[in-house]
Design a protein around this motif. Sequence first.
Motif, PDB file in Angstrom:
ATOM      1  N   GLY A  41       2.031  20.176  -4.206  1.00 52.59           N
ATOM      2  CA  GLY A  41       3.034  19.224  -3.714  1.00 52.59           C
ATOM      3  C   GLY A  41       2.737  18.737  -2.305  1.00 52.59           C
ATOM      4  O   GLY A  41       1.690  19.035  -1.718  1.00 52.59           O
ATOM      5  N   GLN A  42       3.681  17.968  -1.780  1.00 51.23           N
ATOM      6  CA  GLN A  42       3.505  17.432  -0.430  1.00 51.23           C
ATOM      7  C   GLN A  42       3.489  18.557   0.595  1.00 51.23           C
ATOM      8  O   GLN A  42       2.747  18.504   1.583  1.00 51.23           O
ATOM      9  CB  GLN A  42       4.628  16.437  -0.100  1.00 51.23           C
ATOM     10  CG  GLN A  42       4.635  15.180  -0.966  1.00 51.23           C
ATOM     11  CD  GLN A  42       5.516  15.325  -2.194  1.00 51.23           C
ATOM     12  OE1 GLN A  42       5.739  16.428  -2.705  1.00 51.23           O
ATOM     13  NE2 GLN A  42       6.011  14.206  -2.697  1.00 51.23           N
ATOM     14  N   LEU A  43       4.299  19.603   0.344  1.00 48.03           N
ATOM     15  CA  LEU A  43       4.340  20.725   1.295  1.00 48.03           C
ATOM     16  C   LEU A  43       2.963  21.367   1.468  1.00 48.03           C
ATOM     17  O   LEU A  43       2.579  21.733   2.575  1.00 48.03           O
ATOM     18  CB  LEU A  43       5.321  21.794   0.802  1.00 48.03           C
ATOM     19  CG  LEU A  43       6.788  21.631   1.174  1.00 48.03           C
ATOM     20  CD1 LEU A  43       7.633  22.643   0.411  1.00 48.03           C
ATOM     21  CD2 LEU A  43       7.009  21.774   2.672  1.00 48.03           C
ATOM     22  N   SER A  54       2.383   8.326   2.901  1.00 51.22           N
ATOM     23  CA  SER A  54       3.571   9.100   3.275  1.00 51.22           C
ATOM     24  C   SER A  54       4.463   9.319   2.057  1.00 51.22           C
ATOM     25  O   SER A  54       4.290   8.670   1.023  1.00 51.22           O
ATOM     26  CB  SER A  54       4.365   8.339   4.348  1.00 51.22           C
ATOM     27  OG  SER A  54       4.821   7.107   3.825  1.00 51.22           O
ATOM     28  N   CYS A  55       5.408  10.214   2.224  1.00 54.13           N
ATOM     29  CA  CYS A  55       6.468  10.365   1.225  1.00 54.13           C
ATOM     30  C   CYS A  55       7.753  10.805   1.913  1.00 54.13           C
ATOM     31  O   CYS A  55       7.759  11.818   2.622  1.00 54.13           O
ATOM     32  CB  CYS A  55       6.081  11.393   0.163  1.00 54.13           C
ATOM     33  SG  CYS A  55       7.286  11.437  -1.189  1.00 54.13           S
ATOM     34  N   PRO A  56       8.827  10.041   1.709  1.00 58.15           N
ATOM     35  CA  PRO A  56      10.123  10.505   2.199  1.00 58.15           C
ATOM     36  C   PRO A  56      10.645  11.560   1.240  1.00 58.15           C
ATOM     37  O   PRO A  56      10.416  11.460   0.037  1.00 58.15           O
ATOM     38  CB  PRO A  56      10.989   9.241   2.146  1.00 58.15           C
ATOM     39  CG  PRO A  56      10.386   8.395   1.082  1.00 58.15           C
ATOM     40  CD  PRO A  56       8.931   8.761   0.966  1.00 58.15           C
ATOM     41  N   ILE A  57      11.333  12.545   1.754  1.00 59.36           N
ATOM     42  CA  ILE A  57      11.763  13.658   0.892  1.00 59.36           C
ATOM     43  C   ILE A  57      13.216  14.046   1.160  1.00 59.36           C
ATOM     44  O   ILE A  57      13.561  14.476   2.258  1.00 59.36           O
ATOM     45  CB  ILE A  57      10.833  14.881   1.090  1.00 59.36           C
ATOM     46  CG1 ILE A  57       9.428  14.545   0.581  1.00 59.36           C
ATOM     47  CG2 ILE A  57      11.381  16.103   0.351  1.00 59.36           C
ATOM     48  CD1 ILE A  57       8.337  15.277   1.287  1.00 59.36           C
ATOM     49  N   GLU A  58      14.005  13.850   0.123  1.00 57.08           N
ATOM     50  CA  GLU A  58      15.398  14.283   0.139  1.00 57.08           C
ATOM     51  C   GLU A  58      15.599  15.370  -0.914  1.00 57.08           C
ATOM     52  O   GLU A  58      16.717  15.843  -1.094  1.00 57.08           O
ATOM     53  CB  GLU A  58      16.298  13.092  -0.268  1.00 57.08           C
ATOM     54  CG  GLU A  58      17.192  12.599   0.786  1.00 57.08           C
ATOM     55  CD  GLU A  58      18.051  11.416   0.348  1.00 57.08           C
ATOM     56  OE1 GLU A  58      18.065  11.042  -0.844  1.00 57.08           O
ATOM     57  OE2 GLU A  58      18.694  10.877   1.234  1.00 57.08           O
ATOM     58  N   PHE A 108       0.843  -1.206   0.000  1.00 55.73           N
ATOM     59  CA  PHE A 108       0.000   0.000   0.000  1.00 55.73           C
ATOM     60  C   PHE A 108       0.880   1.259   0.000  1.00 55.73           C
ATOM     61  O   PHE A 108       0.600   2.241  -0.688  1.00 55.73           O
ATOM     62  CB  PHE A 108      -0.890  -0.046   1.250  1.00 55.73           C
ATOM     63  CG  PHE A 108      -1.517   1.262   1.648  1.00 55.73           C
ATOM     64  CD1 PHE A 108      -2.734   1.666   1.102  1.00 55.73           C
ATOM     65  CD2 PHE A 108      -0.908   2.085   2.596  1.00 55.73           C
ATOM     66  CE1 PHE A 108      -3.318   2.874   1.492  1.00 55.73           C
ATOM     67  CE2 PHE A 108      -1.495   3.286   2.987  1.00 55.73           C
ATOM     68  CZ  PHE A 108      -2.702   3.678   2.438  1.00 55.73           C
ATOM     69  N   ARG A 109       1.968   1.221   0.772  1.00 53.02           N
ATOM     70  CA  ARG A 109       2.827   2.409   0.883  1.00 53.02           C
ATOM     71  C   ARG A 109       3.476   2.739  -0.455  1.00 53.02           C
ATOM     72  O   ARG A 109       4.018   1.881  -1.119  1.00 53.02           O
ATOM     73  CB  ARG A 109       3.934   2.182   1.930  1.00 53.02           C
ATOM     74  CG  ARG A 109       4.724   3.462   2.259  1.00 53.02           C
ATOM     75  CD  ARG A 109       6.162   3.185   2.582  1.00 53.02           C
ATOM     76  NE  ARG A 109       6.834   2.483   1.521  1.00 53.02           N
ATOM     77  CZ  ARG A 109       7.229   3.033   0.370  1.00 53.02           C
ATOM     78  NH1 ARG A 109       7.075   4.319   0.147  1.00 53.02           N
ATOM     79  NH2 ARG A 109       7.790   2.292  -0.572  1.00 53.02           N
ATOM     80  N   HIS A 110       3.369   3.956  -0.842  1.00 52.05           N
ATOM     81  CA  HIS A 110       4.103   4.431  -2.005  1.00 52.05           C
ATOM     82  C   HIS A 110       4.456   5.882  -1.737  1.00 52.05           C
ATOM     83  O   HIS A 110       3.885   6.514  -0.836  1.00 52.05           O
ATOM     84  CB  HIS A 110       3.268   4.294  -3.287  1.00 52.05           C
ATOM     85  CG  HIS A 110       2.166   5.313  -3.389  1.00 52.05           C
ATOM     86  ND1 HIS A 110       1.050   5.289  -2.565  1.00 52.05           N
ATOM     87  CD2 HIS A 110       2.025   6.409  -4.164  1.00 52.05           C
ATOM     88  CE1 HIS A 110       0.269   6.322  -2.861  1.00 52.05           C
ATOM     89  NE2 HIS A 110       0.839   7.022  -3.821  1.00 52.05           N
ATOM     90  N   ALA A 111       5.393   6.399  -2.492  1.00 50.01           N
ATOM     91  CA  ALA A 111       5.822   7.787  -2.289  1.00 50.01           C
ATOM     92  C   ALA A 111       4.739   8.718  -2.829  1.00 50.01           C
ATOM     93  O   ALA A 111       4.686   9.013  -4.024  1.00 50.01           O
ATOM     94  CB  ALA A 111       7.151   8.018  -2.993  1.00 50.01           C
TER      95      ALA A 111
HETATM   96  C1  LIG Z   1      15.530   8.975   1.248  1.00 41.77           C
HETATM   97  C2  LIG Z   1      14.477   9.144   0.203  1.00 41.77           C
HETATM   98  C3  LIG Z   1      14.294  10.373  -0.372  1.00 41.77           C
HETATM   99  C4  LIG Z   1      13.266  10.575  -1.304  1.00 41.77           C
HETATM  100  N1  LIG Z   1      13.021  11.828  -1.776  1.00 41.77           N
HETATM  101  C5  LIG Z   1      11.900  12.054  -2.500  1.00 41.77           C
HETATM  102  C6  LIG Z   1      11.487  13.379  -2.815  1.00 41.77           C
HETATM  103  O1  LIG Z   1      12.154  14.352  -2.503  1.00 41.77           O
HETATM  104  N2  LIG Z   1      10.320  13.538  -3.477  1.00 41.77           N
HETATM  105  C7  LIG Z   1       9.542  12.492  -3.858  1.00 41.77           C
HETATM  106  O2  LIG Z   1       8.474  12.701  -4.434  1.00 41.77           O
HETATM  107  N3  LIG Z   1       9.924  11.205  -3.593  1.00 41.77           N
HETATM  108  C8  LIG Z   1      11.066  10.979  -2.905  1.00 41.77           C
HETATM  109  N4  LIG Z   1      11.433   9.689  -2.589  1.00 41.77           N
HETATM  110  C9  LIG Z   1      10.579   8.579  -3.027  1.00 41.77           C
HETATM  111  C10 LIG Z   1      11.269   7.598  -3.952  1.00 41.77           C
HETATM  112  O3  LIG Z   1      11.406   8.144  -5.219  1.00 41.77           O
HETATM  113  C11 LIG Z   1      10.421   6.312  -3.940  1.00 41.77           C
HETATM  114  O4  LIG Z   1      10.409   5.799  -2.640  1.00 41.77           O
HETATM  115  C12 LIG Z   1      10.951   5.253  -4.907  1.00 41.77           C
HETATM  116  O5  LIG Z   1      10.909   5.700  -6.229  1.00 41.77           O
HETATM  117  C13 LIG Z   1      10.167   3.953  -4.785  1.00 41.77           C
HETATM  118  O6  LIG Z   1       8.785   4.171  -4.988  1.00 41.77           O
HETATM  119  P1  LIG Z   1       7.695   3.835  -3.883  1.00 41.77           P
HETATM  120  O7  LIG Z   1       8.176   4.445  -2.593  1.00 41.77           O
HETATM  121  O8  LIG Z   1       6.445   4.537  -4.379  1.00 41.77           O
HETATM  122  O9  LIG Z   1       7.544   2.366  -3.786  1.00 41.77           O
HETATM  123  C14 LIG Z   1      12.474   9.476  -1.695  1.00 41.77           C
HETATM  124  C15 LIG Z   1      12.717   8.223  -1.137  1.00 41.77           C
HETATM  125  C16 LIG Z   1      13.684   8.073  -0.181  1.00 41.77           C
HETATM  126  C17 LIG Z   1      13.857   6.727   0.476  1.00 41.77           C
END
Ligand SMILES: Cc1cc2nc3c(=O)[nH]c(=O)nc-3n(C[C@H](O)[C@H](O)[C@H](O)COP(=O)(O)O)c2cc1C
Length: 232
Positions: free
Chosen positions: A85-87, A175-179, A18-21
């Motif tokens: 965006g996420q923000l 959720s979405c991780p963001i770097e 279910f989890r995706h960015a």
């Molecule tokens: C440390 C990290 C930083 C990421 N930074 C971003 C980001 O800035 N923006 C974004 O939309 N996705 C970001 N992602 C999401 C990844 O692109 C995503 O996790 C990856 O492509 C796999 O897809 P999924 O998480 O949907 O399965 C980040 C993921 C990680 C783990």
Amino acid sequence: MAINNQEMQSKILEAFNFRHATKVFDPAKKIADDEFNTILEAARLSPSSFGFEPWQILVVQTPEKRELFRDFAWGANGAFNGTAGQLGTASHFLIFLAHTDVNQTHNSEYQQKFMKEVKQLPDDVIGFINQAFQKFQEHDFKIEGQRQITDWAGKQAYIAAGNVMSVAALMGIDSCPIEGFEMDKTSAVLEQHFGIDPKVYQPAVMVALGYRADEPPFEKTRRTMDQVVSWF
Ligand SMILES: Cc1cc2nc3c(=O)[nH]c(=O)nc-3n(C[C@H](O)[C@H](O)[C@H](O)COP(=O)(O)O)c2cc1C
């Protein structure tokens, strides 16, 4: 309610699939307080090297404060899809800070206070851990100086961030991780508007949380288990 192991396994895998960015959240849907507290507990209870918890977590809820990052947080500002965006759409927005060398060099004041007050360790044990941690930093892992120690702390922060996202997914929260942000500018905003001393704390990763606005546009892809895991 008792849940058997097989049910548990299928729920876990369901949550991980279910989890995706999530790129855009439904701005009208907010995470309930008790669920958000559970998410924060998952972060707080996360493991860390030597147990030093070298992270801080900022929960940025004020829209004006979030906007301060928009110009240079290209991974969270919707620049790629023409949205807020996420923000602009997340129910909750976290910034994980990594402790720098100021807190996390062996024998630091932070570590002494932490071991005494949080861990409640006796002086002789603290002395032993100081020695062991000094050896770990200087000899075993060779983690020296501001950049390397902050990166090490950042690795710990990512564990907490990972737990946040997994626990959220188990509760049906996206959720979405963001770097995708400029480190220097983020650090400057944190100093100027959040009172964060960049000598002591540096941004590690951000995590947006909420409920997806749309279903993910792509199927999840991953390498196969054989490609990832080797057994010996
Ligand atoms: C440390 C990290 C930083 C990421 N930074 C971003 C980001 O800035 N923006 C974004 O939309 N996705 C970001 N992602 C999401 C990844 O692109 C995503 O996790 C990856 O492509 C796999 O897809 P999924 O998480 O949907 O399965 C980040 C993921 C990680 C783990």
